[in-house]
Design a protein around this motif. Structure first.
Motif, PDB file in Angstrom:
ATOM      1  N   UNK A   7      39.651 -27.783 -11.563  1.00 42.90           N
ATOM      2  CA  UNK A   7      40.657 -28.945 -11.034  1.00 42.90           C
ATOM      3  C   UNK A   7      41.673 -29.608 -12.028  1.00 42.90           C
ATOM      4  N   UNK A   8      41.078 -30.848 -12.187  1.00 49.03           N
ATOM      5  CA  UNK A   8      42.021 -31.815 -13.018  1.00 49.03           C
ATOM      6  C   UNK A   8      39.922 -32.387 -14.594  1.00 49.03           C
ATOM      7  N   UNK A   9      39.340 -31.608 -13.978  1.00 53.13           N
ATOM      8  CA  UNK A   9      38.515 -32.806 -14.621  1.00 53.13           C
ATOM      9  C   UNK A   9      37.386 -31.218 -15.962  1.00 53.13           C
ATOM     10  N   UNK A  10      37.150 -32.146 -16.834  1.00 56.10           N
ATOM     11  CA  UNK A  10      36.532 -30.856 -17.964  1.00 56.10           C
ATOM     12  C   UNK A  10      34.952 -31.058 -17.881  1.00 56.10           C
ATOM     13  N   UNK A  11      34.239 -29.759 -18.287  1.00 53.93           N
ATOM     14  CA  UNK A  11      32.884 -29.698 -18.474  1.00 53.93           C
ATOM     15  C   UNK A  11      32.669 -28.518 -19.555  1.00 53.93           C
ATOM     16  N   UNK A  12      31.406 -28.245 -19.193  1.00 53.52           N
ATOM     17  CA  UNK A  12      30.833 -27.414 -20.756  1.00 53.52           C
ATOM     18  C   UNK A  12      29.453 -26.747 -19.619  1.00 53.52           C
ATOM     19  N   UNK A  13      29.462 -25.266 -20.443  1.00 54.66           N
ATOM     20  CA  UNK A  13      28.179 -25.045 -20.031  1.00 54.66           C
ATOM     21  C   UNK A  13      27.070 -24.871 -21.370  1.00 54.66           C
ATOM     22  N   UNK A  14      26.229 -24.664 -21.787  1.00 51.73           N
ATOM     23  CA  UNK A  14      25.386 -24.076 -22.474  1.00 51.73           C
ATOM     24  C   UNK A  14      25.983 -22.944 -23.313  1.00 51.73           C
ATOM     25  N   UNK A  15      25.977 -22.600 -24.321  1.00 50.41           N
ATOM     26  CA  UNK A  15      26.930 -21.410 -25.107  1.00 50.41           C
ATOM     27  C   UNK A  15      26.347 -20.026 -24.610  1.00 50.41           C
ATOM     28  N   UNK A  16      24.550 -20.047 -24.902  1.00 47.62           N
ATOM     29  CA  UNK A  16      23.427 -19.187 -24.319  1.00 47.62           C
ATOM     30  C   UNK A  16      23.738 -18.414 -23.317  1.00 47.62           C
ATOM     31  N   UNK A  73      19.072 -13.466 -28.269  1.00 46.33           N
ATOM     32  CA  UNK A  73      18.174 -13.797 -27.228  1.00 46.33           C
ATOM     33  C   UNK A  73      18.181 -15.226 -27.207  1.00 46.33           C
ATOM     34  N   UNK A  74      18.283 -15.100 -25.943  1.00 47.96           N
ATOM     35  CA  UNK A  74      18.254 -16.335 -25.204  1.00 47.96           C
ATOM     36  C   UNK A  74      16.900 -17.115 -25.220  1.00 47.96           C
ATOM     37  N   UNK A  75      17.480 -18.173 -26.120  1.00 44.99           N
ATOM     38  CA  UNK A  75      16.834 -19.060 -26.429  1.00 44.99           C
ATOM     39  C   UNK A  75      16.552 -20.586 -25.818  1.00 44.99           C
ATOM     40  N   UNK A  76      15.808 -22.364 -27.033  1.00 50.64           N
ATOM     41  CA  UNK A  76      16.080 -23.173 -25.956  1.00 50.64           C
ATOM     42  C   UNK A  76      17.813 -23.514 -26.597  1.00 50.64           C
ATOM     43  N   UNK A  77      18.152 -24.286 -25.416  1.00 48.52           N
ATOM     44  CA  UNK A  77      19.930 -25.022 -26.008  1.00 48.52           C
ATOM     45  C   UNK A  77      19.855 -24.759 -26.874  1.00 48.52           C
ATOM     46  N   UNK A  78      21.139 -24.761 -27.255  1.00 51.01           N
ATOM     47  CA  UNK A  78      21.493 -24.666 -29.071  1.00 51.01           C
ATOM     48  C   UNK A  78      22.362 -25.870 -29.218  1.00 51.01           C
ATOM     49  N   UNK A  79      23.032 -27.091 -28.194  1.00 49.52           N
ATOM     50  CA  UNK A  79      23.746 -27.677 -29.512  1.00 49.52           C
ATOM     51  C   UNK A  79      25.755 -27.416 -28.765  1.00 49.52           C
ATOM     52  N   UNK A  80      25.702 -26.332 -28.708  1.00 47.23           N
ATOM     53  CA  UNK A  80      26.869 -25.515 -28.469  1.00 47.23           C
ATOM     54  C   UNK A  80      27.066 -25.199 -26.846  1.00 47.23           C
ATOM     55  N   UNK A  81      28.363 -25.339 -26.689  1.00 43.59           N
ATOM     56  CA  UNK A  81      28.752 -25.252 -25.019  1.00 43.59           C
ATOM     57  C   UNK A  81      30.194 -24.795 -25.144  1.00 43.59           C
ATOM     58  N   UNK A  82      30.178 -24.135 -24.237  1.00 39.00           N
ATOM     59  CA  UNK A  82      31.496 -24.092 -23.698  1.00 39.00           C
ATOM     60  C   UNK A  82      32.014 -24.880 -22.744  1.00 39.00           C
TER      61      UNK A  82
END
Length: 162
Positions: free
Chosen positions: A31-40, A17-26
């Motif tokens: 390009x040559x930069x690193x990013x992340x998004x909330x796993x949910x 179930x989509x909930x508040x941010x989990x502090x887990x990121x994919x």
């Protein structure tokens, strides 16, 4: 190849179930930069496959994919963030993320891993200052680097969040 993510059960019994941010990121690179998004927000990670280009697309638009009967727009994340357009090829990845009822694909170089961030790992993104239109919502310190956590609604303002 498509890899749906599997989510662990929560203590309240509400699996996936989509909930508040989990502090887990994919985390991933574009390009040559690193990013992340909330796993949910991540619905699927799939290998690149050719898209159907549509007329009048934005500079970052790669086209659309039919994913199990749903048409999903795919955008080149590097181009969206002001970098060089990727030349899509086998080995590239489409990260399918959810914005409300709509899924959108982001073409990236590769997916790195899933990280868990403790509260003291977060840093304010310069210039964001609570600005909901900032493309980076915050930074996460991971080992000796900072990972920019993307603000998906700011990246895709044209997508309805219903």
């Amino acid at each position: 190849m498509s890899t749906p993510l599997e989510f662990e059960s929560s203590d309240d019994g509400q699996d996936g179930v989509l909930a508040a941010p989990t502090n887990q990121f994919v985390t991933f690179s574009a390009g040559d930069k690193g990013y992340g998004v909330d796993i949910m927000a991540v619905r699927e990670i799939r290998s690149w496959s050719p898209t159907t280009e549509l007329p009048d697309g934005s500079y970052s638009a790669c086209g659309v994919l039919d994913i199990r009967g749903t048409v999903v727009e795919v955008h080149d994340l590097s181009a969206m963030l002001g970098g060089q357009r990727l030349d899509p090829a086998p080995g590239h990845v489409v990260l399918v993320v959810s914005l409300g009822d709509t899924n959108v694909g982001m073409l990236v170089d590769s997916v790195s891993d899933i990280i868990f961030a403790k509260d003291d790992d977060f840093r304010a993104a310069p210039g964001a200052g609570g600005d909901s239109s900032a493309k980076v919502s915050r930074l996460v310190r991971q080992d000796d680097r900072l990972i920019a956590i993307l603000n998906l609604p700011a990246l895709f303002p044209h997508v309805s969040m219903h």
